[in-house]
Design a protein around this motif. Structure first.
Motif, PDB file in Angstrom:
ATOM      1  N   THR A  17       0.757  -1.342   0.036  1.00  0.00           N
ATOM      2  CA  THR A  17       0.092  -0.003  -0.094  1.00  0.00           C
ATOM      3  C   THR A  17       0.622   1.169  -0.020  1.00  0.00           C
ATOM      4  OG1 THR A  17      -1.432  -1.048   1.471  1.00  0.00           O
ATOM      5  CG2 THR A  17      -2.038   1.036   1.033  1.00  0.00           C
ATOM      6  N   LEU A  18       1.867   1.164   0.908  1.00  0.00           N
ATOM      7  CA  LEU A  18       2.950   2.362   0.970  1.00  0.00           C
ATOM      8  C   LEU A  18       3.587   2.602  -0.513  1.00  0.00           C
ATOM      9  CD1 LEU A  18       4.126   2.204   4.530  1.00  0.00           C
ATOM     10  CD2 LEU A  18       2.535   3.818   3.513  1.00  0.00           C
ATOM     11  N   ALA A  19       3.931   1.304  -0.918  1.00  0.00           N
ATOM     12  CA  ALA A  19       4.712   1.373  -2.358  1.00  0.00           C
ATOM     13  C   ALA A  19       3.787   2.031  -3.299  1.00  0.00           C
ATOM     14  CB  ALA A  19       5.156   0.183  -2.765  1.00  0.00           C
ATOM     15  N   ARG A  24       2.958   7.448  -6.515  1.00  0.00           N
ATOM     16  CA  ARG A  24       2.441   8.422  -6.807  1.00  0.00           C
ATOM     17  C   ARG A  24       3.028   9.845  -6.822  1.00  0.00           C
ATOM     18  NH1 ARG A  24      -2.422   7.003  -4.181  1.00  0.00           N
ATOM     19  NH2 ARG A  24      -2.490   4.809  -5.060  1.00  0.00           N
ATOM     20  N   SER A  25       3.973  10.051  -5.760  1.00  0.00           N
ATOM     21  CA  SER A  25       4.686  11.182  -5.457  1.00  0.00           C
ATOM     22  C   SER A  25       6.098  11.185  -6.136  1.00  0.00           C
ATOM     23  CB  SER A  25       4.673  11.275  -4.032  1.00  0.00           C
ATOM     24  OG  SER A  25       5.247  10.401  -3.334  1.00  0.00           O
ATOM     25  N   ILE A  29      10.470   2.633 -10.077  1.00  0.00           N
ATOM     26  CA  ILE A  29       9.956   1.293 -10.675  1.00  0.00           C
ATOM     27  C   ILE A  29       9.721   0.565  -9.352  1.00  0.00           C
ATOM     28  CG2 ILE A  29      10.816  -0.665 -11.922  1.00  0.00           C
ATOM     29  CD1 ILE A  29      12.591   1.428 -13.519  1.00  0.00           C
ATOM     30  N   HIS A  30       8.484   0.070  -9.194  1.00  0.00           N
ATOM     31  CA  HIS A  30       8.330  -0.811  -8.140  1.00  0.00           C
ATOM     32  C   HIS A  30       8.474  -2.294  -8.388  1.00  0.00           C
ATOM     33  CE1 HIS A  30       4.560  -2.030  -5.504  1.00  0.00           C
ATOM     34  NE2 HIS A  30       5.723  -2.266  -4.970  1.00  0.00           N
ATOM     35  N   LEU A  84      12.073   0.763  -6.184  1.00  0.00           N
ATOM     36  CA  LEU A  84      11.581   0.549  -5.073  1.00  0.00           C
ATOM     37  C   LEU A  84      11.343  -0.977  -4.857  1.00  0.00           C
ATOM     38  CD1 LEU A  84      10.275   1.953  -2.658  1.00  0.00           C
ATOM     39  CD2 LEU A  84       8.172   2.160  -3.640  1.00  0.00           C
ATOM     40  N   PHE A  85      12.047  -1.302  -3.910  1.00  0.00           N
ATOM     41  CA  PHE A  85      12.115  -2.833  -3.618  1.00  0.00           C
ATOM     42  C   PHE A  85      11.225  -3.100  -2.343  1.00  0.00           C
ATOM     43  CE2 PHE A  85      16.213  -2.640  -5.747  1.00  0.00           C
ATOM     44  CZ  PHE A  85      16.016  -3.553  -6.799  1.00  0.00           C
TER      45      PHE A  85
END
Ligand code: ADP
Ligand code: ZN
Length: 220
Positions: A17-19, A24-25, A29-30, A84-85
Motif C-alpha cells: 500500500t505504501l509503495a 504517486r509522489s 520502478i516498483h 523501490l523494492f
C-alpha cells in the motif's frame, strides 16, 4: 545508475500500500517479489510451481529463485532509474546478492525503511485483507471496504482472501519474518541506511514520514 530504496516490514506492515502511494509522489520502478512470484504461479511457469509450495506454507522461497527473478527484472528495466523494492531482500543472503547486482550495474542503496507495527495490528490487517482476482487491487474488510461487498471498485473483479492470509499461515509468516529480519536490520543499520517508520499509524501519515526522509534523486 540504479538508485535503490527498500521497504522492509513484516507481513501486514503495509509495504504494498505504501509503495503504491510512493509511486504517486515520486518516480519509482516498483519491484515486489511477492507480486512477481504470484504472477509466476498464476502463469504456471516452472519458477512459480517451485515457489508455490513455500508460499502456501508461509515459508520463504529459496534465495536462488529470488535472486534469479530480481536479476531478470533489473536486466529488463532501465539502467538509470530509482527502484523501490518491496518484500526484498528478506534474508542477509539476499541483501548481499542485491549489493552484488547493484555493484555490477554501478548502482547503490539510498535508503532502507523499516515499517514497524504491533503484532495485533499486523494480524488484524492480514485477516481482513481481500485482493481483486483480476487487477490485484487490495482492500480490507473494515479499513478499506469496497463499495459493494466482494466486488472490486476499480474493475468489478471478484475479491478473495489470499491463500496465505489464513490464520495458521499468517502466524508462520510473522515468525519467519522475526527470525530473518534481525540480521537484515543490523546489516543496513551498520551502514547508516536504516530509517524506522511507525507503520501502525494512518497510511497517509506513514507515507508523509517516508517522503520526508526520502533522499533526493541524483540526476543520472
Ligand atoms: P508478505 O510480506 O505480506 O508476506 P509478500 O507478498 O511480500 O507478502 O510475500 C508472499 C510470499 O512470497 C512470502 O510468504 C514468501 O513465501 C514469498 N516471498 C516474497 N518475497 C520473497 C523474498 N524476497 N524471499 C523469499 N520469499 C519471498
Ligand atoms: Zn480489480
Amino acid at each position: 545508475m540504479i538508485q535503490a530504496v527498500i521497504l522492509l516490514g513484516a507481513p501486514g506492515a503495509g509495504k504494498g500500500t505504501l509503495a503504491e502511494g510512493l509511486k504517486r509522489s515520486a518516480d519509482f520502478i516498483h519491484v515486489s517479489t511477492g507480486d512477481m512470484l504470484r504472477e509466476q504461479v498464476k502463469a504456471g511457469r516452472p519458477l512459480g510451481l517451485r515457489a508455490k509450495a513455500y508460499m502456501d506454507q508461509g515459508e520463504l522461497v529459496p534465495d536462488d529463485l529470488i535472486m534469479q527473478i530480481i536479476a531478470e527484472r533489473l536486466d529488463g528495466g532501465p539502467a538509470a532509474a530509482r527502484y523501490l523494492f518491496d518484500g526484498f531482500p528478506r534474508t542477509t543472503e539476499q541483501a548481499r546478492g542485491l549489493d552484488a547486482l547493484l555493484a555490477a550495474r554501478h548502482g547503490g542503496i539510498r535508503k532502507v525503511f523499516l515499517l514497524e507495527a504491533s503484532r495485533a495490528t499486523l494480524v488484524a490487517r492480514l485477516a481482513g485483507r481481500r485482493v481483486c482476482q483480476q487487477c490485484a487491487a487490495v482492500y480490507h474488510l473494515r479499513n478499506i471496504p469496497p463499495r459493494q461487498a466482494d466486488v472490486c471498485d476499480q474493475c468489478g473483479g471478484p475479491l478473495r482472501q489470499r491463500p496465505d492470509d489464513t490464520e495458521a499461515t499468517v502466524l508462520n509468516r510473522l515468525e519467519v519474518f522475526r527470525q530473518q529480519t534481525e540480521g537484515l536490520i543490523a546489516y543496513y543499520a551498520a551502514r547508516g541506511l536504516l530509517a524506522r517508520i511507525d507503520a501502525g499509524q494512518q497510511r497517509d501519515q506513514a507515507l508523509a514520514d517516508i517522503i520526508n526522509l526520502l533522499p533526493v534523486a541524483t540526476p543520472p
